[in-house]
Enzyme design. Structure first.
Site, mmCIF file in Angstrom:
data_model
loop_
_atom_site.group_PDB
_atom_site.id
_atom_site.type_symbol
_atom_site.label_atom_id
_atom_site.label_comp_id
_atom_site.label_asym_id
_atom_site.label_seq_id
_atom_site.Cartn_x
_atom_site.Cartn_y
_atom_site.Cartn_z
ATOM 1 N N ARG A 181 2.128 58.322 -13.272
ATOM 2 C CA ARG A 181 1.696 59.507 -14.018
ATOM 3 C C ARG A 181 0.172 59.490 -14.124
ATOM 4 O O ARG A 181 -0.398 58.684 -14.864
ATOM 5 C CB ARG A 181 2.311 59.552 -15.418
ATOM 6 C CG ARG A 181 1.811 60.767 -16.217
ATOM 7 C CD ARG A 181 2.665 61.129 -17.405
ATOM 8 N NE ARG A 181 2.568 60.188 -18.502
ATOM 9 C CZ ARG A 181 3.091 60.411 -19.722
ATOM 10 N NH1 ARG A 181 3.757 61.538 -19.968
ATOM 11 N NH2 ARG A 181 2.977 59.501 -20.672
ATOM 12 N N ASP B 25 2.238 56.934 -29.009
ATOM 13 C CA ASP B 25 1.228 57.163 -27.982
ATOM 14 C C ASP B 25 0.454 58.411 -28.356
ATOM 15 O O ASP B 25 0.564 58.915 -29.473
ATOM 16 C CB ASP B 25 1.857 57.244 -26.585
ATOM 17 C CG ASP B 25 2.753 58.470 -26.393
ATOM 18 O OD1 ASP B 25 2.816 59.330 -27.298
ATOM 19 O OD2 ASP B 25 3.377 58.568 -25.320
#
Length: 531
Positions: free
Chosen positions: A167, A447
């Site tokens: 990613r 996150d």
């Protein structure tokens, strides 16, 4: 094989950092490849980011997101994505994490089918972090990744590792340490370009990629740019057209209205869509930042069973399976609680219920953030999904209308929820500024996406004014200042991640919360202060 010499450009690149030790990654040929990607994509990328601002201005003025009239033919016509590679046919459990050496090894060895190596939301993009990640993945692709801890414990990737999917950063994030003709490169192109240049041919030769997860897309045009970038990369690297494959995270509210279109733009490469639930909630908050009638309650009350999130996930399944693509479930943020068996049992029960809901709804796989959750999720999908995937479940019963997809959910804003938002936003921001992008807080793996929810809710609850807790006490800036000061002091005197950047994080969080406009991303102003 190096990029042919006629494609090189005479020294347009500046590296604004100490790059000693990274010579094998930042080779002249690799930098020339980055130049080619930048020159091709940068003008269009800037236009697409400007289109985001224009779109948000319309939402601020009262316009509601909806399906596009100009792309109705794409939604209603019959077509499917290209054949999905054998390595990605079974994705029942995927683990995600930053590109840190030991974490990569543990993730590849976790028993998950796929490991998403994350240069984005679970990584703080220090230049050294990003380049270390590239070196770690370079070694992983060549089956030579090892790590020895300070205590002498040896880690090595074992047999049958998870399939590697990368990613890169979102289109909006810059990489200030690499400039092309004086312009900072897009972080997305740096992450994608360096990984593809060094590893794509080898992965393709072994039928293991290259595979990517694409984050933060808002429109089909943004997907189309990725498709064109990948096509260019394949040509430059002498790979067959369509050999690069992509799964797109549907983690913005505008994107849910263009899922068919996004798959269509990437139809030669798309292998699936993913319910990026935490960023999706953040995007809901951001999209409706000026809509007082669409404020959300405490984050803990916004579960995937509320109508707008249930409709989003079920429409994603229906869309993907109609087009021959996989519908991936969302992240379980829980982590094992070693010192409290009762709390751990409760956390695992939440994971179990979440994964059971996903597999019974028709998802083809799911995400976890911790290796200990892999067997938990795997057992549920093995029991309820005996086939490699569930493409045969079409979900023709789903009728997700526009108003359902944007409906606010009921609930309350509690003192505990308010205080938790201050705590999570502060602690995560402080850790991020100190170079950590993935932080355990209150037994959840937080996150950037969950920190975005926390700070966006604070902004909305305070800026709209006149809101109260269930006991009718006012929600105001005095309360925010008091909570922020208390949590800042508590963090400063602790040994928690980010303690030394607590004051910096507090100033940034205060500035963002007091600002007249909700900042588009926490990580943009934070990047300027990154250690």
């Amino acid at each position: 094989m190096a990029v042919p010499s006629e494609k090189l450009v005479s020294r347009p690149v500046e590296l604004l950092a100490d790059t000693r030790g990274y010579e094998d990654i930042l080779t002249p040929e690799a930098l020339a490849f980055l130049v080619r990607l930048h020159r091709f994509a940068e003008p269009r990328r800037r236009q697409l980011l400007e289109a985001r601002l224009e779109r948000q201005a319309r939402y601020d003025a009262g316009v509601l997101p909806d399906f596009r009239a100009d792309t109705k033919a794409i939604r209603e016509s019959d077509w499917t994505v290209a054949a999905i590679p054998r390595a990605l046919q079974d994705r029942r459990v995927e683990i995600t994490g930053p590109v840190e050496r030991k974490m990569i090894i543990n993730a590849l060895n976790s028993g998950a089918k796929v490991f998403m190596a994350d240069f984005e939301d679970s990584s703080a993009p220090r230049f050294a972090n990003q380049l270390d990640g590239q070196m770690n993945l370079y070694d992983a692709v060549r089956d030579r990744l090892e790590y020895r801890s300070p205590e002498g414990k040896h880690y090595r990737v074992g047999p049958n590792p998870a399939v590697l999917v990368i990613r890169p950063r979102g289109w909006h994030l810059p990489e200030r340490h690499i400039t092309i003709y004086g312009e900072p490169m897009a972080g997305a192109l740096v992450d994608f370009g360096l990984f593809a240049f060094h590893n794509a041919r080898l992965l393709h030769a072994h039928d293991r990629g290259p595979y990517f997860y694409l984050p933060k897309l808002e429109a089909m045009e943004e997907a189309a740019l990725w498709n064109e970038v990948m096509a260019l990369a394949e040509e430059e690297l002498d790979l067959p057209y369509g050999s690069m494959k992509a799964t797109v995270l549907i983690e913005t509210l505008p994107a849910v209205f263009q899922m068919h279109e996004i798959l269509h733009a990437l139809r030669d490469r798309a292998v699936g869509l993913n319910c990026g639930r935490w960023d999706y909630i953040f995007s809901y908050l951001k999209t409706f930042r000026r809509h007082r009638d669409r404020l959300l309650p405490d984050r803990g009350q916004v579960a995937m069973t509320v109508p707008f999130l249930k409709a989003y996930s079920e429409l994603l399944i229906q869309t993907c399976h109609r087009r021959g693509a996989f519908a991936m479930g969302g992240m379980a943020a829980q982590i094992p609680i070693k010192d409290d068996h009762e709390a751990n049992d409760q956390a695992m029960a939440k994971v179990h219920a979440d994964k059971l809901r996903e597999v019974q709804a028709g998802h083809d796989g799911t995400w976890v953030a911790h290796p200990a959750l892999v067997p938990v999720a795997m057992a549920i999908f093995d029991r309820h999904m005996p086939t490699p995937n569930q493409l045969h479940i079409k979900r023709e019963d789903v009728q997700a209308e526009r108003d359902t997809l944007i409906a606010p959910c009921g609930g309350t804003i509690t003192r505990a929820g308010f205080d938790n938002n201050v705590d999570v936003a502060l602690r995560y921001t402080a850790a991020w500024l100190d170079g950590l992008g993935c932080v355990p807080i209150h037994n959840l793996m937080e996150d950037a996406a969950t920190a975005e929810i926390a700070r966006s809710q604070l902004w909305q609850w305070l800026q709209h004014g006149g809101l109260t807790f269930p006991d009718h006490a006012p929600i105001n800036f005095a309360l925010f200042d008091q909570a922020l000061a208390a949590h800042t002091h508590r963090l400063q005197v602790s040994t928690l991640p980010g303690a030394r950047r607590a004051a910096d994080a507090a100033r940034l969080l205060s500035e963002l919360t007091y600002a007249d406009e909700l900042g588009s991303f926490l990580t943009l102003p934070a990047y300027e202060q990154l250690a």
